[in-house]
Design a protein around this motif. Structure first.
Motif, PDB file in Angstrom:
ATOM      1  N   ILE A  14     -56.194 -58.144 -46.592  1.00 14.23           N
ATOM      2  CA  ILE A  14     -56.486 -58.383 -48.015  1.00 14.23           C
ATOM      3  C   ILE A  14     -57.825 -59.114 -48.169  1.00 14.23           C
ATOM      4  CG2 ILE A  14     -55.742 -59.673 -50.070  1.00 14.23           C
ATOM      5  CD1 ILE A  14     -52.825 -59.132 -49.107  1.00 14.23           C
ATOM      6  N   ILE A  45     -61.245 -57.917 -50.049  1.00 12.78           N
ATOM      7  CA  ILE A  45     -61.870 -58.698 -51.118  1.00 12.78           C
ATOM      8  C   ILE A  45     -63.308 -59.054 -50.730  1.00 12.78           C
ATOM      9  CG2 ILE A  45     -61.797 -60.877 -52.395  1.00 12.78           C
ATOM     10  CD1 ILE A  45     -58.765 -60.886 -52.000  1.00 12.78           C
ATOM     11  N   PHE A  85     -48.735 -59.004 -57.110  1.00 10.34           N
ATOM     12  CA  PHE A  85     -49.297 -59.348 -55.798  1.00 10.34           C
ATOM     13  C   PHE A  85     -48.252 -60.073 -54.944  1.00 10.34           C
ATOM     14  CE2 PHE A  85     -51.559 -61.977 -52.761  1.00 10.34           C
ATOM     15  CZ  PHE A  85     -52.592 -61.163 -52.335  1.00 10.34           C
ATOM     16  N   PHE A 109     -57.465 -63.787 -54.387  1.00 13.52           N
ATOM     17  CA  PHE A 109     -57.412 -62.424 -54.945  1.00 13.52           C
ATOM     18  C   PHE A 109     -57.539 -62.451 -56.474  1.00 13.52           C
ATOM     19  CE2 PHE A 109     -54.697 -59.155 -56.913  1.00 13.52           C
ATOM     20  CZ  PHE A 109     -55.366 -58.011 -56.503  1.00 13.52           C
ATOM     21  N   HIS A 164     -60.987 -63.386 -57.568  1.00 13.83           N
ATOM     22  CA  HIS A 164     -61.903 -62.261 -57.372  1.00 13.83           C
ATOM     23  C   HIS A 164     -61.777 -61.248 -58.513  1.00 13.83           C
ATOM     24  CE1 HIS A 164     -64.373 -59.457 -55.194  1.00 13.83           C
ATOM     25  NE2 HIS A 164     -63.434 -58.522 -55.281  1.00 13.83           N
ATOM     26  N   THR A 165     -60.539 -60.856 -58.835  1.00 13.14           N
ATOM     27  CA  THR A 165     -60.366 -59.846 -59.884  1.00 13.14           C
ATOM     28  C   THR A 165     -60.803 -60.404 -61.242  1.00 13.14           C
ATOM     29  OG1 THR A 165     -58.065 -60.501 -60.217  1.00 13.14           O
ATOM     30  CG2 THR A 165     -58.451 -58.664 -58.730  1.00 13.14           C
TER      31      THR A 165
END
Ligand code: ASP
Length: 408
Positions: A232, A236, A79, A389, A392-393
């Motif tokens: 991004i 998300i 990322f 990010f 979230h993942t």
């Protein structure tokens, strides 16, 4: 009153007082005001090494198993690299479009010699400390990170017997967070004292000749935040860009006035955890790493400045050379320490990679501080986006694992 408001007031008052005092009173500002800023910076510096070491050890150790470290670490680094490359490209495109170097003939100040930057290979080799204590003494962040990751992973693999070590770092990290809280109470005064001498010394006039470069870097920073980060965040779908910016604002203020990602790290972590819904687990891994290796603002600046130097010296760059700038700009930003002016030194590495005159960086020297303010702000903003990010993942991953377990 909220701390972030107080910090903003400190900044605005500092700018106004700097303009009022002006260049003729720089001596006064340097002698009586600047030391207060230095004291504030020293307090922050005091806590950086203990904070990064303990929080990364805890971060890596608390991920629980080695596969998780690999998974989160891998995602984070990919990322970081991708957003950084986009940032350099934005810088290059803006410089091509705005052409800041056109019609500019500034006498090169021979007194400002560019310091030699390490080669890419040296940067890569230098990542592993031969002596971790020396790395801590010197405040070599990249080396401290590598050591901390090893310790954290070691704790995970040893398991039960390493529990006292894990507990020690855990408690130690909490103590550093507490100290950060004390230091932050002083931030409004620190920010005031830091900004005042810069404004008094440079004044509005001095900025005009290089206004276009400043404009290009600032515009690039705004575009990167709005388009890259905004894009991004909207994919998300956890926080809106506006709410995100409100949440990270206190850290941005500190970054803008201290020009140091490492120095801002404690505040970035606080904002991510309290305002952006990022867990301690994720933020204590992603953010210290980001403060050291993820520098989108710095990369963007290198793109703008490399092209600017080429324009001033009348050198046409090929597309291949521009791609080379993207590559070295990305690598250079990884090797840039999160301290004021570090990106300027690494700029010479980028110039060198495409054979541009190193003296060109002297043109930038005078305005570097102003550029540093914007790029450092973007640097820490990018870290915060990454933490969202990754959070979230990881949440998605946890959900998937849960539903797998249920169906099994
Ligand atoms: N001052 C920047 C930072 O700490 C690094 C740079 O000089 O570009 O993020």
């Amino acid at each position: 009153m909220r701390l972030s408001n107080k910090i903003l007031i400190g900044l605005v008052l500092g700018v106004i007082a700097g303009l009022v005092l002006g260049a003729e009173n720089v001596g006064f500002a340097k002698k009586w005001i600047a030391p207060i800023g230095t004291l504030f910076i020293n307090l922050i510096k005091m806590i950086i090494v203990p904070l990064v070491l303990s929080s990364l050890v805890v971060g890596a150790a608390s991920l629980g198993d080695i596969r998780k470290v690999g998974r989160i670490g891998g995602k984070t680094i990919v990322f970081y690299l991708m957003t950084t490359a986009v940032a350099v490209a934005i810088g290059i495109i803006l410089s091509v479009v705005l052409n800041p170097g056109s019609g500019l003939s500034i006498p090169v100040n021979a007194a400002i010699k560019a310091k030699a930057a390490p080669s890419i290979m040296q940067v890569i080799i230098g990542v592993v400390p031969t002596n971790p204590f020396q790395a801590m003494l010197q405040g070599n962040m990249l080396q401290i990170i590598v050591f901390a990751l090893f310790v954290g992973i070691g704790i995970t693999m040893v398991g039960e017997r390493a529990k006292p070590v894990a507990d020690f770092f855990d408690g130690f990290a909490e103590v550093t967070y507490k100290i950060v809280g004390f230091i932050m109470e002083l931030a409004p005064y620190g920010v005031f004292a830091l900004i005042l001498p810069v404004v008094a010394a440079n004044g509005p006039k001095v900025l005009i000749p290089l206004a276009k470069v400043i404009f290009a870097v600032y515009l690039g920073c705004v575009l990167h935040v709005a388009i890259t980060y905004g894009g991004i965040l909207s994919v998300i779908g956890r926080v809106k860009l506006f709410d995100f910016l409100r949440g990270i604002f206190p850290a941005q203020m500190i970054a803008f006035s201290t020009c140091s990602s490492s120095g801002t790290l404690p505040v970035t972590m606080k904002c991510a955890q309290e305002n952006l819904g990022v867990s301690k687990e994720v933020s204590s891994f992603v953010l210290p790493l980001g403060a050291t290796i993820n520098m989108d603002g710095t990369a963007l600046y290198q793109g703008v400045c490399a092209l600017f130097v080429a324009q001033v010296y009348g050198i046409d760059l090929s597309v291949g050379q521009m791609l080379m700038i993207v590559l070295t700009g990305t690598l250079a930003s990884i090797g840039t320490a999160g301290v004021p002016g570090a990106g300027f030194i690494m700029l010479t590495m980028v110039l060198q990679s495409v054979g541009l005159p190193l003296e060109g960086s002297a043109l930038i020297a005078g305005i570097d501080r102003v550029l540093d303010m914007a790029r450092t702000t973007v640097n820490i903003t990018g870290d915060a986006v990454a933490s969202i990010f990754i959070q979230h993942t990881e949440d998605k991953y946890a959900d998937q694992e849960k539903s797998k377990a249920v169906s099994a």
